[in-house]
Scaffold this active site. Structure first.
Site, PDB file in Angstrom:
ATOM      1  N   GLU A 108       4.077  97.874  68.958  1.00 21.01           N
ATOM      2  CA  GLU A 108       4.396  98.230  67.573  1.00 21.01           C
ATOM      3  C   GLU A 108       4.624  99.736  67.427  1.00 21.01           C
ATOM      4  OE1 GLU A 108       2.433  95.114  64.574  1.00 21.01           O
ATOM      5  OE2 GLU A 108       0.995  95.898  66.022  1.00 21.01           O
ATOM      6  N   GLU A 128      -1.300  89.177  69.701  1.00 19.38           N
ATOM      7  CA  GLU A 128      -2.411  89.111  68.748  1.00 19.38           C
ATOM      8  C   GLU A 128      -2.837  87.693  68.405  1.00 19.38           C
ATOM      9  OE1 GLU A 128      -0.432  93.110  67.991  1.00 19.38           O
ATOM     10  OE2 GLU A 128       0.191  91.076  68.526  1.00 19.38           O
TER      11      GLU A 128
END
Length: 703
Positions: A108, A128
């Site tokens: 990210e 995640e």
């Protein structure tokens, strides 16, 4: 070079400012790393001699993700969002230079940089979902904008890691760099961007790929339908899908708000807590307290397997898969031939699914040999028996093996329940004997219970743990007791499931409750799948049990079209009125009056005794730590990972509640529900299973 903080430095290379992170072991996004990046960006922007910026890492990897140790703690340092804004809004082009793994928050961070470059060995991903979360730093909004919604959905809901070449192909990175010169290639890319006056590319502003999907709601609907079984019970995948829908249909900032809202819901929810618990538990299981750090590792060059049945063949495949030769011994040639054929068939099926190169089948088959002589195992450093589960059979075999195996060889039993110390007593070297309890099918199931006897040496334990890792198993060290950890706890659930159907619950009600809890199937559906006649002897059948009666009626499970359930030609299960009648007859003979049994009682009667038995296992020192029990049940018995395992689940619902209900059940149903002394002590002192210290090699419980 300028030192920014303990983990970050800044240097100037040929007109490019280079921010370097070095926070071992994986450059996780700790407060210090975030502070360092933020300060580094400010310094690079202020550097009049730098026309562009490169962000890279020293050590084995790029930023491998968030620092999970900070989850749930008060925020410290610069927030990740602020770091990302500094990178994305930089007036100078920023290049992310990646090696090792760029995962989760690491990717990210790379996605807010204007350009991305990676070495071929790098892997990228947003995993995640594996800890019950979604990418919470803009990943759900930026990834669809760079690779398209379909690819983004697949990557985020699977948590898959993408190799750099594939990442280049889907547009996730812009260039590949030489393995030995990532920094040079990143600096060169930054200089080209400046020289060619390329505009700064902000993914938040790239809408072409999401706009193309805007008029196609069927895309997401089809994805949900195709993955319904895979996602069953999990909260995170559905919320990821909702975020991708937002990326397609909403402006970037609104999608970001939804992502943050859903991320917080998951972070504060029980599923993520359970999955994070398992994340750490699965790593702790490899650590054996009290084991000598200098324990000698036996160099295993060849493995012997005794028994070529389904289990023996599966065990052999684990070693063949990693290039270790295996010699299988059987008592009959036809059994040996059948076992070798099973191995070849299994590999063939794997190849048909595209998971194995056809040429690899012959490579692996060339590593396996077989014979009918135990003496042929004399050269093996490890011998594993996978014969009939009978103590006298195993003791006789180990006595013979003791005379055949070379000095220093590890002698292992695949027993699932028998006393390993008795088996070891048949040899003159009990220190060399260990249990390696593989789960069926052994070439597929991840769990390996490693059973240490009273005299098993540290060297044998250490070698077994290391080998388990090499063959891709999840290993848990346990002590000796009937059924060890997994099957001993399973016995509690099975007993209550069988008792509940005599009291008034139906097999399908019990199965439904446990299926809804998250198990792949209930105990009666599982019995039908395995075959009710497993271990049943027609000549010795007395009709004294429900299973015997069903077998005598020809109802032996799915394979006969009838067991607890009725089956059609597609093996679709239907409740059986005939079986209900048989159960009621049994109940009458036992003097049990049928009653209404609630779903809550079914769940508590099946699950709470498991938690209680786990407490007894800890009390006796059979398990090293409570979390090891959770690892066993998640990997070997289908306990839903989003419930964390029986011991974690007990803590989540509250040990006082478990104790109270066990006392009620004991008063109503009998001493089989007697609470464990440890459970009573923990409740009295306000502690939990996770407060206990790991046990070393002492057999007695230590509070």
């Amino acid at each position: 070079m300028v030192r920014i903080n303990d983990v970050t430095s800044y240097t100037h290379i040929d007109g490019v400012g280079v921010i370097v992170l070095n926070s071992p072991p994986v450059n996780a996004l700790s407060a210090a790393v975030r502070d360092g990046i933020h300060a580094g960006v400010r310094q690079a922007i202020a550097d009049a001699h730098a026309s562009a910026i490169v962000l890279r890492c020293d050590g084995n990897t790029f930023i491998a993700g968030a620092d999970i140790r900070e989850f749930g703690k008060p925020p410290a340092g610069v927030g990740l969002g602020e770091v990302q804004r500094a990178l994305e809004e930089s007036p100078k082009p920023v290049v992310a230079a990646m090696h090792g793994t760029a995962l989760g928050g690491g990717l990210e961070v790379a996605l807010v940089c204007h350009w991305r470059i990676a070495v071929p060995s790098a892997k990228l991903g947003l995993p995640e979902v594996g800890i019950g979360l979604l990418p919470g730093a803009g990943g759900t909004q930026r990834l669809p904008r760079i690779v398209g919604p379909e690819v983004a959905l697949e990557l985020m809901t699977s948590g898959a890691q993408v190799e750099a070449a594939d990442a280049l192909g889907i547009g996730l990175i812009d260039e590949l760099a030489p393995e030995d010169d990532l920094q040079g290639a990143a600096v060169a890319l930054a200089k080209r961007v400046v020289a060619e006056k390329r505009p700064l590319r902000k993914l938040r502003d790239q809408n072409d790929k999401v706009e193309a999907a805007r008029g196609n709601p069927e895309l997401v609907a089809a994805f949900r339908k195709a993955n319904a079984k895979k996602f069953r019970g999990f909260a995170a995948p559905e919320k990821i899908v909702q975020c991708v829908e937002a990326a397609v249909n909403l402006p970037f900032d609104e999608g970001l708000k939804l992502e943050r809202k859903l991320f917080v819901e998951l972070m504060q929810g029980e599923q993520s807590a359970a999955q994070r618990h398992y994340f750490f538990a699965s790593r702790q299981a490899w650590k054996v307290p009290g084991l000598k750090k200098d324990a000698a590792i036996v160099p295993v060059q060849t493995v012997g397997v005794i028994g070529a049945g389904t289990m023996g063949a599966g065990i052999a495949m684990n070693f063949l898969n990693v290039g270790i030769p295996v010699h299988i011994v059987e008592t009959r040639q036809e059994a040996l031939d059948r076992g070798l054929a099973t191995i070849r068939t299994n590999y063939g099926n794997t190849a048909k699914k595209g998971r194995l190169e056809v040429g690899a089948i012959e490579e692996r088959m060339a590593l396996v040999t077989g014979s009918l002589e135990l003496q042929d195992l004399s050269g093996c450093e490890l011998v594993i028996e996978a014969v009939f589960e009978d103590m006298e059979v195993k003791k006789h075999l180990f006595g013979r093996l003791d005379r055949v195996a070379k000095a220093g060889a590890i002698l292992a039993s695949n027993t699932s329940a028998l006393d390993l110390n008795q088996i070891a007593s048949a040899t003159a070297r009990p220190e060399s004997v260990i249990g390696l309890h593989f789960f069926s099918p052994a070439n597929v199931m991840k769990l390996l219970e490693i059973v240490r006897g009273d005299q098993t040496s540290d060297s044998v334990i250490a070698t077994s743990m290391q080998l388990a890792r090499k063959i891709g198993k999840v290993a848990v060290l346990v002590g000796v007791c009937p059924g060890f950890v997994g099957n001993r706890i399973l016995g509690q659930r099975q007993r209550e499931a069988n008792q509940l159907i005599f009291e008034g619950a139906t097999p399908w009600a019990v199965d439904r409750v446990l299926y809804d809890f998250g198990f792949p199937m209930g105990p009666f559906a599982m019995s039908d799948l395995a075959g009710l006649d497993l271990g049943w002897n027609k000549d010795k059948s007395t009709g004294a049990t429900l299973r015997e009666v069903l077998c005598e009626m020809g109802r032996r499970g799915q394979k006969t079209g009838a067991g607890f359930y009725d089956y059609d030609g597609q093996r679709t299960a239907q409740p059986s009125q005939l079986v209900e009648g048989v159960i009621r007859d049994f109940a009458r003979k036992k003097g049990i009056a049928p009653r209404q049994v609630s779903d809550d009682e079914i769940l508590e009667r099946c699950i709470y005794p498991m938690i209680n038995e786990g407490a007894k296992i800890l009390q006796e020192g059979v398990a090293v730590r409570a979390s090891d029990i959770d690892v066993v049940w998640i990997n070997g018995y289908g306990w839903p990972v989003y419930r964390g395992g029986p011991m974690h689940y007990g803590e989540r619902i509250g040990l006082p509640k478990v104790l109270s209900r066990m006392r009620e059940f004991e008063a109503r149903h009998g001493p089989q529900f007697k609470p464990a002394k440890l459970l009573e002590e923990l409740v009295a002192s306000g502690r939990k299973f996770s407060d206990l210290s790991p046990l070393a090699r002492t057999p007695a419980f230590q509070a």
